[in-house]
Enzyme design. Structure first.
Site, PDB file in Angstrom:
ATOM      1  N   THR A  94      -8.092   2.634   2.030  1.00  0.00           N
ATOM      2  CA  THR A  94      -7.697   1.197   2.362  1.00  0.00           C
ATOM      3  C   THR A  94      -8.340   0.962   3.896  1.00  0.00           C
ATOM      4  O   THR A  94      -8.359   2.127   4.568  1.00  0.00           O
ATOM      5  CB  THR A  94      -6.133   1.376   2.388  1.00  0.00           C
ATOM      6  OG1 THR A  94      -5.641   1.531   1.108  1.00  0.00           O
ATOM      7  CG2 THR A  94      -5.722  -0.119   2.894  1.00  0.00           C
ATOM      8  N   ARG A 153      -1.262  -1.590 -11.727  1.00  0.00           N
ATOM      9  CA  ARG A 153      -0.445  -1.355 -10.490  1.00  0.00           C
ATOM     10  C   ARG A 153      -0.865  -2.223  -9.150  1.00  0.00           C
ATOM     11  O   ARG A 153      -2.303  -2.280  -9.016  1.00  0.00           O
ATOM     12  CB  ARG A 153      -0.244  -0.226  -9.910  1.00  0.00           C
ATOM     13  CG  ARG A 153       0.445   0.480  -8.815  1.00  0.00           C
ATOM     14  CD  ARG A 153      -0.578   0.474  -7.671  1.00  0.00           C
ATOM     15  NE  ARG A 153       0.372   1.086  -6.269  1.00  0.00           N
ATOM     16  CZ  ARG A 153      -0.261   1.157  -5.101  1.00  0.00           C
ATOM     17  NH1 ARG A 153      -1.369   0.893  -4.917  1.00  0.00           N
ATOM     18  NH2 ARG A 153       0.490   1.755  -4.371  1.00  0.00           N
ATOM     19  N   VAL A 154      -0.335  -2.950  -8.438  1.00  0.00           N
ATOM     20  CA  VAL A 154      -0.519  -3.349  -7.484  1.00  0.00           C
ATOM     21  C   VAL A 154       0.109  -3.030  -6.012  1.00  0.00           C
ATOM     22  O   VAL A 154       1.322  -2.673  -6.133  1.00  0.00           O
ATOM     23  CB  VAL A 154      -0.357  -4.882  -7.471  1.00  0.00           C
ATOM     24  CG1 VAL A 154      -0.795  -5.739  -6.134  1.00  0.00           C
ATOM     25  CG2 VAL A 154      -1.576  -5.696  -8.518  1.00  0.00           C
ATOM     26  N   GLY A 155      -0.632  -2.642  -4.964  1.00  0.00           N
ATOM     27  CA  GLY A 155       0.250  -2.242  -3.846  1.00  0.00           C
ATOM     28  C   GLY A 155       0.476  -3.214  -2.851  1.00  0.00           C
ATOM     29  O   GLY A 155       0.681  -4.418  -3.162  1.00  0.00           O
ATOM     30  N   ASP A 156       0.848  -2.757  -1.594  1.00  0.00           N
ATOM     31  CA  ASP A 156       1.164  -3.667  -0.465  1.00  0.00           C
ATOM     32  C   ASP A 156      -0.001  -4.415   0.091  1.00  0.00           C
ATOM     33  O   ASP A 156       0.187  -5.479   0.670  1.00  0.00           O
ATOM     34  CB  ASP A 156       1.583  -2.900   0.776  1.00  0.00           C
ATOM     35  CG  ASP A 156       0.718  -1.894   1.060  1.00  0.00           C
ATOM     36  OD1 ASP A 156       0.221  -1.112   0.305  1.00  0.00           O
ATOM     37  OD2 ASP A 156       0.506  -1.693   2.512  1.00  0.00           O
ATOM     38  N   GLY A 183      -1.025   3.404   3.438  1.00  0.00           N
ATOM     39  CA  GLY A 183       0.125   4.353   2.989  1.00  0.00           C
ATOM     40  C   GLY A 183       0.517   4.038   1.580  1.00  0.00           C
ATOM     41  O   GLY A 183      -0.036   3.107   0.984  1.00  0.00           O
ATOM     42  N   GLY A 232       2.132   2.081  -0.839  1.00  0.00           N
ATOM     43  CA  GLY A 232       2.528   0.526  -0.717  1.00  0.00           C
ATOM     44  C   GLY A 232       3.748   0.125  -1.267  1.00  0.00           C
ATOM     45  O   GLY A 232       4.356  -0.752  -0.759  1.00  0.00           O
TER      46      GLY A 232
END
Ligand code: SD4
Length: 344
Positions: A203, A231-234, A255, A257
């Protein structure tokens, strides 16, 4: 010799620091004024990315152009696992998340995007060319193609193929969140070890202030390696992985998410800066909030925030040691180690 104005300035800030953050790092002393741009970005890959941003900032370009150009460097890099060369999801596909935000609350985002080299640029197009903030999956890809972005071959990089083959041996769906072996504390978001022995990260979050004093930010990622498909993170979520309020400051996160999302991490940091906290103190408070929520499990995850306020004062804080960020201004270009909740 310190002159009176500087002395008054220093003492005002020292006493404010006493209220908000006892150990004020030198970087927070910087007073950004118009004509004094700054760019900061997460992890060591930020050094190269900042150079890309600086090409724009040093020519009086906008912070928005700078944060797009800057993270594009990382998205293109063969040595970094942010873009299409990154680790795939558990089904073997690389899926990318990214967002961008300017000084007027304009923002754009893409998530679960496949086969597009520069998700940050697609995010910018979403911001500039659609009435929406966020496009995901096949819809985001169709939009990108319609906008002229080439559809890249669906093929893992050599490093990613090796890592995936290795992961498939156990197919551990819940890997330990902290990778004890590498002692970096990044867990499933672990930086990959490159052949040259260096660590890299999946990231990059970047925030810049241009010569006009305007702020913008970007964040781009391949997310968690071997994640569940979809899956989607922050990172592509405005307020979680990135937030910019031009009156106050800006923040980006890295980190785990899921734990950044649940506290609206970057937005929360900016709100604390609005209340007068220095960037490091604001980042620390939100890290502490996550630690409190996670209880015992806090030791198993890494989360870090990196923020700048309207004066160009910079601060960061992480759960684990090992998080560093890159900073570039007219006076300096360096990597800075962030303080952390855990010290070892
Ligand atoms: C995510 N926050 O997808 C990202 C991962 C990350 O360094 O920051 N890795 O949850």
């Amino acid at each position: 010799m310190i002159n009176r104005r500087k002395f008054i300035h220093a003492s005002v800030f020292t006493s404010l620091a006493g209220l908000t953050n006892k150990r004020l790092p030198a970087i927070q002393d910087r007073q950004a004024v118009k004509g004094n741009p700054i760019v900061i970005s997460t992890w060591d890959a930020g050094l190269e990315a900042n150079k890309g941003a600086w090409e724009v900032l040093s020519k009086n370009g906008t912070a928005l152009d700078a944060v797009e150009k800057g993270v594009m460097v990382t998205e293109s890099s063969k040595n970094c696992c942010v873009g299409l060369g990154a680790n795939p999801d558990r089904d073997g596909f690389v899926t990318l998340d990214s967002c961008i935000m300017d000084h007027q609350f304009n923002c754009g985002s893409v998530a679960f995007l496949e086969r597009i080299k520069h998700p940050v640029s697609v995010a910018r197009r979403v911001m500039e060319k659609t009435p929406h903030v966020m496009l995901v999956g096949i819809g985001a890809q169709q939009f990108a193609v319609a906008e002229g972005f080439p559809l890249e071959e669906q093929k893992l990089s050599e490093d990613a193929q090796r890592a995936y083959d290795n992961w498939l041996k156990k197919s551990e769906y819940h890997p330990p969140a902290v990778n004890v072996e590498n002692k970096q504390g990044h867990g499933p978001f672990a930086p990959a070890k490159l052949d040259n022995g260096e660590w890299n990260h999946d990231t990059i979050g970047m925030v810049a202030m241009d010569a006009m004093g305007n702020l913008s930010g970007s964040c781009t990622t391949s997310g968690a390696g071997f994640k569940m498909r979809g899956r989607v993170g922050d990172s592509p979520i405005i307020g979680a992985g990135l937030f910019v309020d031009n009156e106050v400051g800006a923040c980006t996160a890295t980190g785990q998410g899921e734990d950044v999302i649940r506290v609206a991490g970057s937005h929360s940091v900016v709100e604390l800066m609005r209340q007068g906290l220095f960037p490091e103190a604001a980042c620390k408070k939100i890290v502490e909030r996550i630690v409190k929520i996670k209880g015992e499990k806090a030791k198993d995850i890494q989360v870090a925030f990196l923020a700048v306020n309207k004066k160009g004062q910079v601060g960061a804080y992480a759960i684990h040691p090992g998080f560093e960020y890159a900073i570039k201004t007219n006076e300096m270009e360096k990597l800075v180690k962030a303080k952390s909740w855990l010290n070892t």
